[in-house]
Design a protein around this motif. Structure first.
Motif, PDB file in Angstrom:
ATOM      1  N   UNK A 199      11.902  27.499 -24.244  1.00 55.21           N
ATOM      2  CA  UNK A 199      12.673  26.327 -24.675  1.00 55.21           C
ATOM      3  C   UNK A 199      12.236  25.102 -23.880  1.00 55.21           C
ATOM      4  N   UNK A 200      11.890  23.990 -24.541  1.00 58.19           N
ATOM      5  CA  UNK A 200      11.510  22.785 -23.804  1.00 58.19           C
ATOM      6  C   UNK A 200      12.736  22.075 -23.234  1.00 58.19           C
ATOM      7  N   UNK A 201      12.510  21.158 -22.317  1.00 58.25           N
ATOM      8  CA  UNK A 201      13.586  20.349 -21.796  1.00 58.25           C
ATOM      9  C   UNK A 201      14.027  19.307 -22.807  1.00 58.25           C
ATOM     10  N   UNK A 202      15.164  18.688 -22.546  1.00 58.39           N
ATOM     11  CA  UNK A 202      15.695  17.684 -23.461  1.00 58.39           C
ATOM     12  C   UNK A 202      16.507  16.658 -22.668  1.00 58.39           C
ATOM     13  N   UNK A 203      16.796  15.546 -23.318  1.00 61.69           N
ATOM     14  CA  UNK A 203      17.630  14.502 -22.710  1.00 61.69           C
ATOM     15  C   UNK A 203      18.263  13.706 -23.832  1.00 61.69           C
ATOM     16  N   UNK A 204      18.864  12.555 -23.503  1.00 64.52           N
ATOM     17  CA  UNK A 204      19.464  11.659 -24.495  1.00 64.52           C
ATOM     18  C   UNK A 204      20.515  12.370 -25.337  1.00 64.52           C
TER      19      UNK A 204
ATOM     20  N   UNK B 180      21.433  12.623 -29.451  1.00 66.14           N
ATOM     21  CA  UNK B 180      21.635  13.869 -30.177  1.00 66.14           C
ATOM     22  C   UNK B 180      22.948  13.838 -30.948  1.00 66.14           C
ATOM     23  N   UNK B 181      23.974  13.240 -30.337  1.00 68.11           N
ATOM     24  CA  UNK B 181      25.261  13.149 -31.029  1.00 68.11           C
ATOM     25  C   UNK B 181      25.134  12.270 -32.272  1.00 68.11           C
ATOM     26  N   UNK B 182      24.360  11.190 -32.160  1.00 66.90           N
ATOM     27  CA  UNK B 182      24.113  10.356 -33.329  1.00 66.90           C
ATOM     28  C   UNK B 182      23.442  11.126 -34.450  1.00 66.90           C
ATOM     29  N   UNK B 183      22.511  12.024 -34.102  1.00 67.13           N
ATOM     30  CA  UNK B 183      21.850  12.842 -35.125  1.00 67.13           C
ATOM     31  C   UNK B 183      22.825  13.853 -35.729  1.00 67.13           C
ATOM     32  N   UNK B 184      23.762  14.337 -34.935  1.00 66.12           N
ATOM     33  CA  UNK B 184      24.793  15.217 -35.488  1.00 66.12           C
ATOM     34  C   UNK B 184      25.655  14.462 -36.504  1.00 66.12           C
TER      35      UNK B 184
ATOM     36  N   UNK C  40      20.530  19.547 -31.892  1.00 67.29           N
ATOM     37  CA  UNK C  40      20.390  18.158 -32.309  1.00 67.29           C
ATOM     38  C   UNK C  40      19.534  17.338 -31.348  1.00 67.29           C
ATOM     39  N   UNK C  41      19.440  17.761 -30.089  1.00 67.76           N
ATOM     40  CA  UNK C  41      18.587  17.067 -29.129  1.00 67.76           C
ATOM     41  C   UNK C  41      17.121  17.323 -29.479  1.00 67.76           C
ATOM     42  N   UNK C  42      16.271  16.396 -29.058  1.00 65.66           N
ATOM     43  CA  UNK C  42      14.831  16.603 -29.217  1.00 65.66           C
ATOM     44  C   UNK C  42      14.169  16.643 -27.838  1.00 65.66           C
TER      45      UNK C  42
END
Length: 305
Positions: A255-260, A264-268, A134-136
């Motif tokens: 695999x790229x890095x991610x944050x926020x 990601x939880x909001x997108x879930x 879910x993270x980008x």
């Protein structure tokens, strides 16, 4: 409440939170409060004083009984240990609530299967919050790699410093289930959640131990590709990190890095509400969560004493 979100226009779908630990404070509650498409309805926790504190911070109702929360909500989000989560998820599904689950869904195959079966029986939607899915940009990267063919092998590592040998434990170190089950069960779902959609389901697994709680998995996938995963919550601080590399006929992809993570939880939650409206199961649902538990349980059974 009704599990049919297609008719829920006003008010917005109501989402309740079960759990009051660090993960609930840092991710679940902020994401639920910020979500524009739903209403953060209330909090239940095993420690009433902690539930009251968290509910008060966001100005939502505190519940003394989880079944009362289920009755008031269209969906429920879980921030609980897996084997506390599972039976409550079955009850929530029976009450008609859609389920935003944490990983692992459970640490026994029977409990994980009970959740997936309850979702199917009561025709509610479910999503397991697997961060990388879910993270980008990681979520988009997984979809891109899943569209390629000719994979040969992959190597993943998720080395957390929750219980480091050379420093202060993290905020999650008070988690009894993490102390007991280690990196295999806590971060193993993350690695599998990327490997499986790209390389195919796991058809064979072996496992061995390393230092601390290190577990190394060797996996065979339905595509014919092989992969490895090294998992730990007890890495030295300077050794901690996450990585995953895919190798195949089209090249090498990392695999790229991610944050926020709250984002990601909001997108879930978006995915859960979409599944509830359309009736189309999300690929990261309780059935997928049950499959992850089956693989992890088999790996655990194969570990040397």
């Amino acid at each position: 409440m009704s599990s049919d979100l297609s008719s829920v226009q006003d008010p917005r779908p109501r989402v309740g939170l079960l759990g009051t630990g660090p993960w609930a404070h840092r991710t679940h509650a902020p994401a639920l409060a910020a979500h524009a498409g739903s209403e953060f309805a209330g909090v239940w926790g095993r420690r009433p004083e902690a539930a009251a504190e968290l509910a008060g911070e966001y100005g939502v109702k505190v519940y003394e009984d989880p079944d009362a929360l289920f009755a008031d909500c269209d969906a429920v989000a879980f921030a609980l240990p897996p084997d506390v989560q599972a039976p409550l998820a079955v009850r929530a599904a029976a009450a008609g609530c859609h389920l935003l689950l944490d990983k692992p869904v459970a640490t026994t195959v029977a409990d994980a299967r009970a959740v997936a079966d309850a979702v199917a029986r009561h025709q509610v939607a479910s999503v397991v919050f697997l961060t990388l899915r879910f993270a980008e940009p990681t979520a988009g990267w997984v979809e891109e790699q899943a569209g390629r063919e000719g994979w040969f092998t992959a190597a993943a590592h998720w080395l957390g410093a929750v219980f480091p040998p050379d420093g202060t434990p993290s905020a999650y170190a008070d988690s009894l289930w993490r102390k007991e089950k280690g990196g295999l069960w806590d971060v193993g779902p993350h690695a599998l959640s990327v490997l499986i959609p790209v390389l195919g389901d796991v058809t064979a697994v072996s496992a061995t131990r390393g230092p601390s709680d290190v577990v190394q998995l060797a996996l065979r996938h339905s595509s014919g590709a092989a992969s490895t995963a090294v998992l730990s919550l007890g890495a030295p601080r300077e050794a901690a990190g996450v990585g995953l590399e895919l190798r195949g006929a089209e090249g090498v992809y990392a695999l790229p890095g991610w944050s926020d993570v709250p984002g990601a939880y909001g997108r879930a939650l978006d995915a859960l509400l979409a599944a509830g409206r359309t009736g189309v199961p999300d690929p990261r649902d309780a059935e997928f969560g049950a499959r992850l538990t089956e693989i992890l349980a088999e790996a655990e059974a194969r570990l040397p004493d």
